[in-house]
Design a protein around this motif. Structure first.
Motif, PDB file in Angstrom:
ATOM      1  N   LEU A  77       0.852  -1.188   0.000  1.00  0.00           N
ATOM      2  CA  LEU A  77       0.000   0.000   0.000  1.00  0.00           C
ATOM      3  C   LEU A  77       0.891   1.243   0.000  1.00  0.00           C
ATOM      4  O   LEU A  77       1.945   1.257   0.643  1.00  0.00           O
ATOM      5  CB  LEU A  77      -0.916   0.011   1.231  1.00  0.00           C
ATOM      6  N   PRO A  78       0.489   2.296  -0.692  1.00  0.00           N
ATOM      7  CA  PRO A  78       1.367   3.460  -0.859  1.00  0.00           C
ATOM      8  C   PRO A  78       1.918   4.047   0.448  1.00  0.00           C
ATOM      9  O   PRO A  78       3.128   4.239   0.569  1.00  0.00           O
ATOM     10  CB  PRO A  78       0.478   4.479  -1.575  1.00  0.00           C
ATOM     11  N   ASP A  79       1.074   4.316   1.415  1.00  0.00           N
ATOM     12  CA  ASP A  79       1.539   4.975   2.640  1.00  0.00           C
ATOM     13  C   ASP A  79       2.496   4.081   3.424  1.00  0.00           C
ATOM     14  O   ASP A  79       3.518   4.529   3.931  1.00  0.00           O
ATOM     15  CB  ASP A  79       0.349   5.380   3.514  1.00  0.00           C
ATOM     16  N   LEU A  80       2.177   2.798   3.512  1.00  0.00           N
ATOM     17  CA  LEU A  80       3.031   1.869   4.253  1.00  0.00           C
ATOM     18  C   LEU A  80       4.230   1.423   3.423  1.00  0.00           C
ATOM     19  O   LEU A  80       5.297   1.133   3.960  1.00  0.00           O
ATOM     20  CB  LEU A  80       2.213   0.659   4.705  1.00  0.00           C
ATOM     21  N   GLY A  81       4.067   1.401   2.119  1.00  0.00           N
ATOM     22  CA  GLY A  81       5.153   0.989   1.235  1.00  0.00           C
ATOM     23  C   GLY A  81       6.371   1.899   1.320  1.00  0.00           C
ATOM     24  O   GLY A  81       7.494   1.465   1.074  1.00  0.00           O
ATOM     25  N   ARG A  82       6.153   3.159   1.669  1.00  0.00           N
ATOM     26  CA  ARG A  82       7.282   4.086   1.819  1.00  0.00           C
ATOM     27  C   ARG A  82       8.084   3.799   3.076  1.00  0.00           C
ATOM     28  O   ARG A  82       9.238   4.189   3.188  1.00  0.00           O
ATOM     29  CB  ARG A  82       6.775   5.527   1.836  1.00  0.00           C
ATOM     30  N   LEU A  83       7.473   3.106   4.054  1.00  0.00           N
ATOM     31  CA  LEU A  83       8.149   2.795   5.308  1.00  0.00           C
ATOM     32  C   LEU A  83       8.876   1.453   5.269  1.00  0.00           C
ATOM     33  O   LEU A  83       9.892   1.271   5.932  1.00  0.00           O
ATOM     34  CB  LEU A  83       7.126   2.754   6.451  1.00  0.00           C
ATOM     35  N   ALA A  84       8.347   0.515   4.509  1.00  0.00           N
ATOM     36  CA  ALA A  84       8.845  -0.861   4.519  1.00  0.00           C
ATOM     37  C   ALA A  84      10.328  -1.023   4.173  1.00  0.00           C
ATOM     38  O   ALA A  84      10.968  -1.927   4.705  1.00  0.00           O
ATOM     39  CB  ALA A  84       7.987  -1.732   3.596  1.00  0.00           C
ATOM     40  N   PRO A  85      10.933  -0.189   3.323  1.00  0.00           N
ATOM     41  CA  PRO A  85      12.359  -0.374   3.031  1.00  0.00           C
ATOM     42  C   PRO A  85      13.293  -0.119   4.229  1.00  0.00           C
ATOM     43  O   PRO A  85      14.439  -0.540   4.209  1.00  0.00           O
ATOM     44  CB  PRO A  85      12.633   0.644   1.913  1.00  0.00           C
ATOM     45  N   THR A  86      12.806   0.544   5.254  1.00  0.00           N
ATOM     46  CA  THR A  86      13.616   0.804   6.436  1.00  0.00           C
ATOM     47  C   THR A  86      13.489  -0.384   7.388  1.00  0.00           C
ATOM     48  O   THR A  86      12.393  -0.670   7.878  1.00  0.00           O
ATOM     49  CB  THR A  86      13.142   2.095   7.146  1.00  0.00           C
ATOM     50  N   PRO A  87      14.590  -1.102   7.662  1.00  0.00           N
ATOM     51  CA  PRO A  87      14.499  -2.314   8.486  1.00  0.00           C
ATOM     52  C   PRO A  87      13.804  -2.105   9.838  1.00  0.00           C
ATOM     53  O   PRO A  87      12.985  -2.927  10.236  1.00  0.00           O
ATOM     54  CB  PRO A  87      15.969  -2.715   8.670  1.00  0.00           C
ATOM     55  N   LEU A  88      14.087  -1.005  10.514  1.00  0.00           N
ATOM     56  CA  LEU A  88      13.456  -0.750  11.812  1.00  0.00           C
ATOM     57  C   LEU A  88      11.943  -0.591  11.665  1.00  0.00           C
ATOM     58  O   LEU A  88      11.168  -1.145  12.453  1.00  0.00           O
ATOM     59  CB  LEU A  88      14.058   0.499  12.461  1.00  0.00           C
ATOM     60  N   LEU A  89      11.516   0.139  10.653  1.00  0.00           N
ATOM     61  CA  LEU A  89      10.083   0.356  10.468  1.00  0.00           C
ATOM     62  C   LEU A  89       9.376  -0.904   9.970  1.00  0.00           C
ATOM     63  O   LEU A  89       8.232  -1.174  10.346  1.00  0.00           O
ATOM     64  CB  LEU A  89       9.842   1.531   9.518  1.00  0.00           C
ATOM     65  N   LEU A  90      10.067  -1.694   9.159  1.00  0.00           N
ATOM     66  CA  LEU A  90       9.485  -2.971   8.729  1.00  0.00           C
ATOM     67  C   LEU A  90       9.327  -3.901   9.928  1.00  0.00           C
ATOM     68  O   LEU A  90       8.322  -4.611  10.047  1.00  0.00           O
ATOM     69  CB  LEU A  90      10.351  -3.622   7.647  1.00  0.00           C
ATOM     70  N   THR A  91      10.286  -3.866  10.842  1.00  0.00           N
ATOM     71  CA  THR A  91      10.167  -4.661  12.063  1.00  0.00           C
ATOM     72  C   THR A  91       8.969  -4.195  12.878  1.00  0.00           C
ATOM     73  O   THR A  91       8.205  -5.011  13.401  1.00  0.00           O
ATOM     74  CB  THR A  91      11.463  -4.569  12.893  1.00  0.00           C
ATOM     75  N   ALA A  92       8.798  -2.876  12.987  1.00  0.00           N
ATOM     76  CA  ALA A  92       7.628  -2.338  13.702  1.00  0.00           C
ATOM     77  C   ALA A  92       6.340  -2.820  13.055  1.00  0.00           C
ATOM     78  O   ALA A  92       5.387  -3.214  13.744  1.00  0.00           O
ATOM     79  CB  ALA A  92       7.679  -0.806  13.728  1.00  0.00           C
ATOM     80  N   MET A  93       6.299  -2.815  11.729  1.00  0.00           N
ATOM     81  CA  MET A  93       5.114  -3.314  11.018  1.00  0.00           C
ATOM     82  C   MET A  93       4.865  -4.784  11.346  1.00  0.00           C
ATOM     83  O   MET A  93       3.719  -5.189  11.581  1.00  0.00           O
ATOM     84  CB  MET A  93       5.294  -3.170   9.506  1.00  0.00           C
ATOM     85  N   ALA A  94       5.928  -5.571  11.336  1.00  0.00           N
ATOM     86  CA  ALA A  94       5.779  -7.004  11.618  1.00  0.00           C
ATOM     87  C   ALA A  94       5.295  -7.233  13.044  1.00  0.00           C
ATOM     88  O   ALA A  94       4.440  -8.098  13.283  1.00  0.00           O
ATOM     89  CB  ALA A  94       7.111  -7.724  11.377  1.00  0.00           C
ATOM     90  N   VAL A  95       5.796  -6.454  13.996  1.00  0.00           N
ATOM     91  CA  VAL A  95       5.360  -6.590  15.394  1.00  0.00           C
ATOM     92  C   VAL A  95       3.876  -6.255  15.515  1.00  0.00           C
ATOM     93  O   VAL A  95       3.105  -6.998  16.131  1.00  0.00           O
ATOM     94  CB  VAL A  95       6.213  -5.688  16.318  1.00  0.00           C
TER      95      VAL A  95
END
Length: 198
Positions: A77-95
């Protein structure tokens, strides 16, 4: 420690913002910045995240596969897709996704749910201490959240992003000052420090 154990290899990690201050930089240590994840690495991270939860018995293999597929779609999704490349933020998403079974569709809601999980549901002992500190001065979780949201909003407003993102560093003294200001006696610097520590 590195000087004492010179035959060992070491990898030291921290947030990029934390290491910009020359006082924290280590002489003679090569510094590298993690590259953002591409879409393939994002999907591999998600698959590995849920495979490990299944391996540990936290989730069934079927649930892990379903959640992995759903998170894999959500990060497109556009808004979340901009965050996913950052490992810390992708980890936050996974949590958040692991604990809630879904991701919010807006970045602000993702941050809010991440803060909720980290503040109130991650470590019971620290959570209890935090609630006790708030209760001693007649404040509630919502008061703390309101202050943290305000400080974060101000910090993001002051940030000058180089790459189009709006990540901001927030100094500990700034958070302590904001917390001291909500102390009923307006002089709760020690109390504010204890809250930050908790």
């Amino acid at each position: 420690f590195i000087e004492r154990y010179q035959k060992s290899d070491f990898v030291l990690t921290c947030r990029t913002l934390s290491y910009q201050d020359a006082a924290w930089q280590l002489d003679g240590i090569a510094a590298y910045t993690l590259a953002p994840f591409d879409s393939e690495k994002i999907q591999r991270f998600i698959a590995a995240w849920y495979a490990e939860l299944a391996r540990r018995g936290v989730l069934s293999a079927l649930d892990a596969a379903e959640l992995s597929a759903r998170l894999g779609e959500a990060v497109k999704l556009p808004d979340l897709g901009r965050l996913a490349p950052t490992p810390l933020l992708l980890t936050a998403m996974a949590v958040v996704h692991t604990n809630r079974g879904r991701l919010p569709d807006a970045r602000a809601r993702l941050y809010e749910e991440t803060v909720d999980l980290l503040l109130w549901h991650r470590e019971e002992l620290k959570t209890r201490r935090l609630r006790e500190l708030l209760a001693t001065v007649g404040l509630a979780e919502t008061d703390l959240k309101r202050v943290l949201s305000h400080v974060a909003f101000e910090a993001h407003g002051e940030a000058v992003p180089e790459d189009g993102s709006s990540l901001a560093g927030i100094e500990e003294h700034r958070v302590e000052g904001a917390l001291a200001a909500i102390h009923p006696e307006k002089r709760g610097r020690d109390w504010a420090h204890d809250v930050v520590e908790a």
